[in-house]
Design a protein around this motif. Sequence first.
Motif, short mmCIF file in Angstrom:
data_model
loop_
_atom_site.label_atom_id
_atom_site.label_comp_id
_atom_site.label_asym_id
_atom_site.label_seq_id
_atom_site.Cartn_x
_atom_site.Cartn_y
_atom_site.Cartn_z
N GLU A 770 -35.62 -54.87 24.22
CA GLU A 770 -35.11 -55.57 23.03
C GLU A 770 -33.67 -55.20 22.71
OE1 GLU A 770 -37.57 -56.06 19.61
OE2 GLU A 770 -39.43 -55.72 20.72
N MET A 771 -33.35 -53.92 22.67
CA MET A 771 -31.97 -53.49 22.39
C MET A 771 -31.75 -52.15 23.09
SD MET A 771 -30.04 -52.77 18.75
CE MET A 771 -30.04 -54.49 18.25
N SER A 772 -30.72 -52.05 23.93
CA SER A 772 -30.46 -50.82 24.68
C SER A 772 -29.93 -49.74 23.74
CB SER A 772 -29.45 -51.07 25.80
OG SER A 772 -28.17 -51.34 25.24
N GLY A 773 -29.86 -48.51 24.26
CA GLY A 773 -29.36 -47.41 23.47
C GLY A 773 -27.91 -47.58 23.08
N ILE A 774 -27.08 -48.16 23.99
CA ILE A 774 -25.66 -48.36 23.67
C ILE A 774 -25.52 -49.41 22.56
CG2 ILE A 774 -23.49 -49.23 24.60
CD1 ILE A 774 -24.18 -47.94 27.23
N GLU A 775 -26.29 -50.49 22.64
CA GLU A 775 -26.22 -51.52 21.61
C GLU A 775 -26.69 -50.97 20.26
OE1 GLU A 775 -27.05 -55.40 24.48
OE2 GLU A 775 -28.71 -54.38 23.48
N ALA A 776 -27.76 -50.18 20.29
CA ALA A 776 -28.27 -49.61 19.04
C ALA A 776 -27.26 -48.64 18.44
CB ALA A 776 -29.60 -48.89 19.30
N THR A 777 -26.58 -47.85 19.29
CA THR A 777 -25.55 -46.92 18.78
C THR A 777 -24.43 -47.68 18.11
OG1 THR A 777 -26.07 -45.31 20.51
CG2 THR A 777 -23.92 -45.14 19.47
N ALA A 778 -23.97 -48.78 18.74
CA ALA A 778 -22.89 -49.57 18.15
C ALA A 778 -23.31 -50.13 16.78
CB ALA A 778 -22.50 -50.70 19.10
N ALA A 779 -24.59 -50.56 16.69
CA ALA A 779 -25.06 -51.11 15.41
C ALA A 779 -25.14 -50.02 14.33
CB ALA A 779 -26.42 -51.77 15.61
N ILE A 780 -25.59 -48.82 14.71
CA ILE A 780 -25.68 -47.73 13.73
C ILE A 780 -24.30 -47.33 13.26
CG2 ILE A 780 -26.31 -45.29 13.50
CD1 ILE A 780 -28.70 -45.84 15.32
N ARG A 781 -23.31 -47.34 14.16
CA ARG A 781 -21.97 -46.94 13.76
C ARG A 781 -21.36 -47.91 12.73
NH1 ARG A 781 -22.88 -42.19 14.56
NH2 ARG A 781 -22.55 -41.25 16.62
N TRP A 782 -21.89 -49.12 12.65
CA TRP A 782 -21.40 -50.06 11.64
C TRP A 782 -22.03 -49.83 10.27
CZ3 TRP A 782 -17.30 -53.13 11.72
CH2 TRP A 782 -16.74 -53.47 12.95
N LEU A 783 -23.06 -48.95 10.19
CA LEU A 783 -23.68 -48.67 8.90
C LEU A 783 -22.71 -47.89 8.01
CD1 LEU A 783 -27.26 -47.60 10.09
CD2 LEU A 783 -26.54 -49.85 9.23
N ALA A 784 -22.94 -47.99 6.74
CA ALA A 784 -22.07 -47.28 5.79
C ALA A 784 -22.32 -45.78 5.89
CB ALA A 784 -22.36 -47.76 4.36
N PRO A 785 -21.28 -44.96 5.64
CA PRO A 785 -21.47 -43.51 5.66
C PRO A 785 -22.46 -43.10 4.57
CG PRO A 785 -19.15 -44.09 5.71
CD PRO A 785 -19.90 -45.34 5.38
N PRO A 786 -23.25 -42.06 4.73
CA PRO A 786 -23.19 -41.15 5.89
C PRO A 786 -24.11 -41.55 7.02
CG PRO A 786 -24.64 -40.23 4.24
CD PRO A 786 -24.14 -41.53 3.66
N ARG A 787 -24.94 -42.64 6.83
CA ARG A 787 -25.92 -43.01 7.84
C ARG A 787 -25.23 -43.49 9.13
NH1 ARG A 787 -30.57 -46.00 4.08
NH2 ARG A 787 -31.02 -44.14 2.82
N GLY A 788 -24.08 -44.09 8.99
CA GLY A 788 -23.37 -44.55 10.19
C GLY A 788 -22.69 -43.43 10.95
N GLN A 789 -22.64 -42.23 10.37
CA GLN A 789 -21.98 -41.10 11.03
C GLN A 789 -22.98 -40.09 11.57
OE1 GLN A 789 -19.56 -39.68 7.81
NE2 GLN A 789 -17.94 -41.18 8.19
N VAL A 790 -24.26 -40.43 11.61
CA VAL A 790 -25.28 -39.51 12.09
C VAL A 790 -25.00 -39.17 13.55
CG1 VAL A 790 -26.81 -41.41 12.75
CG2 VAL A 790 -27.77 -39.12 12.34
N PRO A 791 -25.12 -37.90 13.97
CA PRO A 791 -24.95 -37.54 15.39
C PRO A 791 -26.02 -38.22 16.25
CG PRO A 791 -24.82 -35.59 14.01
CD PRO A 791 -25.31 -36.70 13.12
N ILE A 792 -25.60 -38.76 17.37
CA ILE A 792 -26.50 -39.46 18.29
C ILE A 792 -26.36 -38.82 19.67
CG2 ILE A 792 -27.10 -41.65 19.37
CD1 ILE A 792 -25.90 -43.08 16.97
N ILE A 793 -27.47 -38.34 20.21
CA ILE A 793 -27.49 -37.74 21.56
C ILE A 793 -28.10 -38.76 22.52
CG2 ILE A 793 -28.42 -35.91 23.01
CD1 ILE A 793 -28.39 -34.06 20.65
N ALA A 794 -27.36 -39.09 23.57
CA ALA A 794 -27.85 -40.03 24.58
C ALA A 794 -28.84 -39.31 25.50
CB ALA A 794 -26.70 -40.57 25.40
N VAL A 795 -30.00 -39.93 25.72
CA VAL A 795 -31.01 -39.41 26.64
C VAL A 795 -31.07 -40.37 27.82
CG1 VAL A 795 -33.42 -38.77 26.95
CG2 VAL A 795 -32.32 -38.41 24.74
#
Length: 964
Positions: A770-795
């Motif tokens: 449905e949505m890859s990890g890279i696409e999901a990361t890009a969408a989260i980064r568009w969220l308003a702070p502080p939720r858009g600034q959460v650390p994301i570790i790629a697995v």
Amino acid sequence: MLAWFAGGVAFVLAAAAALIATDLWVSHRSALAEVEREAETGARLLAELASGSLDGAAAILAFTGDAVTLEASRSATEAEISRLLLTYARTAPPVRSLSFVDAARTTISDSGGRHPFQPDRAWADLARQLTRRPAAAALGQPTPGRNFGDAASAAGAVPIHHIPMARLTEPASPGPSGVIVGTLNPDHFATLFGAVPVRPRAVLRILHYDGRLIATSEPTDGPVGATLGMLPVFTRFLPDAEHGTYRDLDRDELDRITAFRVLPRYPVVVSVGIAVTDGLAEWRQRAVTLLVVGIAALTVFAGAIAVSWRHLRTFHQQQRALAESEALKSAMLATAHDAVVGMDHHGRIVEFNATAERIFQRRRSQVLGRPLADMIVPPAMREGHSQGLARFLRTGQSHILGRRLELSAMRADGSTFMAEIAITVTSPNERPVFTAYIRDITERHRQEEELRTAHEQADAANRAKSEFLATISHEIRTPMNGIIGTLSVIEDANLSTDQRRQLRTVGDSAASLLRLINDLLDFARLEEGRVALEADSFDIAEIVEGIVELVAPLAQAKALSLTWTRSGPLPMRVRGDSGRLRQILLNLLSNAIKFTSQGSVILAITATPADTGRVDVRFTVTDTGIGIATDAQGRIFDRFEQVDASITRRFGGTGLGLSIVKRLADLMGGEVGLSSSPGAGSTFWVRLTLDIDEERMASPSEPLAATPIGAVRPQHILLAEDNPTNQEVVSSILRSLGHRVEVVGNGREAVEAASERAFDLVLMDIQMPEMSGIEATAAIRWLAPPRGQVPIIAVTAMAQPSEHDRYLAAGMSAVVVKPLTRSSLARALSALEHPPEETEETEAPVPLNGVGEPRINEETLADLRDAVGAEATQRHVGRFLAEARTTFDRMQNAMQSADLDAMRHLAHSLAGSLRTFGADHLADLASEADIAGQAGDRDTAMRACRRLLAEHPNTLELLEKRFA
């Protein structure tokens, strides 16, 4: 004047040399003629002596024939005829024995008795001659045996020969006549050589006309009867010539002048050969004397000439240098592969070399003095040519001088072609003269287009391979993650000693299996030499015990005896790549067990000291299995290789195991080998030289220090993972570390959860439905702070560094590679919790004098040169530099206007071309800017572009200097 002087000196020297040479040549010819006359005289005398001996023998035969005829008319008995023959044989020195063949050709009476007539080759030859010349004596070929009709050879290695001579007798009564046969002694003819006065190394021969040897003075000719038909007298002269001379290498490899004569009444050839060196001995002495006197005279003359020459040389040096320069220029123009066209300040052609004639299809005489524009410049470019010439004459400035340009040029028939042109200018007598070096590059353009197409196809193939490896890696590592992760969870349970040992064995098995999987996936890199070795400290005995324990169940299942032994001072700890050693031993032991149905498998370790601080360790695996045929042992270490197809059907396998062993041993600086016999088992050995870990040897009981991991506070973690097993394993590990975990199954659910609730950390799988990890990361980064600034570790299961860079450029904070373990997750969380200190990054442009040393990948340039050649590489680099500088100028404008889309497109166009010409560091920055632009990350894209603009001048300048 200098020429006259040199000519006079040369004439005197030439005259003196000519006189000496003429004298030597005449005396040499005279000496050779004397040798030839001596050989002819000797041959004539030897022919007379041989003819006299043969005539005497013929007379004896005639006299004996008359006597036999008379006795036969008186009805003499055969015994009486034999006694008569014996009496006459004793009185004739050349004759060894006399025989009488009766008229019926059935019985032979000779001086030795009576025996049956036995016709042979010699008799057939005599019969033919007597038939042609009944009244004359016939001489036969040298024949083995002492008497006529006796074919037996004498005792010893060399048979006794005789030369048969026959003559018809007058019949005693009506009917066919008999034949008197005399056996001539070859030794008698050898005594004739003493009567011929010749030089010591002369060779005298008496030969039958068919090439068989009668007598010789040269031992290398062989025994009497030997065939010498390859002598020049037979191959060049006979049967046409009766006498003659020739010069050739004799059978003893001496150069001789040989004279020969054919006897007029007999099939015999005599020859006398005189060694040329013997005949030229006096001439050599004369030559040495003349040369010594001549050299002395020339030395005195040369001294006088040197004094005079020194005075004249200075005067003429400048004129000679000028003449040589002009001659060199003419030769260079005539042989140049490029067209060379000269033009004066009026625009008229003053030089037009042979290559220009061929390229432009015009004769030099037709174009000299004509306007260059009318001869080779296409009509559309003539006005620009005239304006450029006028501007240079007026201002001295030109934008084409000193550069290589690709322009259209015109042939005599009006057709145009692409040409590479370089123009230089000189100013003799203050008037500019332009020289253009022109090369037809039509074929080169075609080759460049083919190269570009091939390069694109190769890039596409490489991309497809990389995608395939990444996908396979992910699919295989995912279940392995579940296995290893589960083991790390069980590790924390309250286990007994046996259970922990069994768990460790399972863990080692899983780790070894994962390493094997990695080696199979990276086999291409292993072949290309791109696999890096690790250097860790380990105990060889522990490694071997672990491997033996790992394969023990396989041996037990087949009721095999599995043991290991060691000899020599095995060090407690060494440094090297323990994982690669495990893989080597596991492959060898697994193969031995697989191909052994009964008996034993033994691993023997032998250690011998090497250099200071090093040890040679030899691992030998011996089995009692099926063995390997000798003809298959040479290819057993090749990839995908097994002895035959039946082996694959019976035992399975891909044939990669021994190939990996061979390549890993080579990579570690060792060697491998085997010895085997079919049905008697095999012995495989590996020899490695390892460094002794002196520090760990000093305190062997001290445990290994653990990698320090900082304390991590309990966190609320969102795990985005689509695989149920991995969900359970990773969440269990995180909870065991004291964290609270929420699990979602794809990228879309991760975005929804991150937008609804606050998390301290997100573990994001890369490949999800449905949505890859890279696409999901890009969408989260568009969220308003502080939720858009959460650390994301790629697995991810992708281990390529380029992929990690892509994930970080997409906005992820860190990368961990599957399979996930308790320690790897703890280290990743600790790294985020306690990041290393970093210097504050400034937004100001990096000054040009502050960048690092420019770097060029020499291997890439070498591959390009090998593919297209040095000349084409230089041309490609020149074109790339011009295009790259233009692109960087456009990037500067795009940054000033903050046009993110333009920066992304320019970075994308630069990335491939920079890597093509070895500028890998700049290519990585361009890729970073491209990826950031695609993700809408303006700040990251601006930083990458600023570094590109700061660092590219030095790199491009270095590339330009390499191909100046």
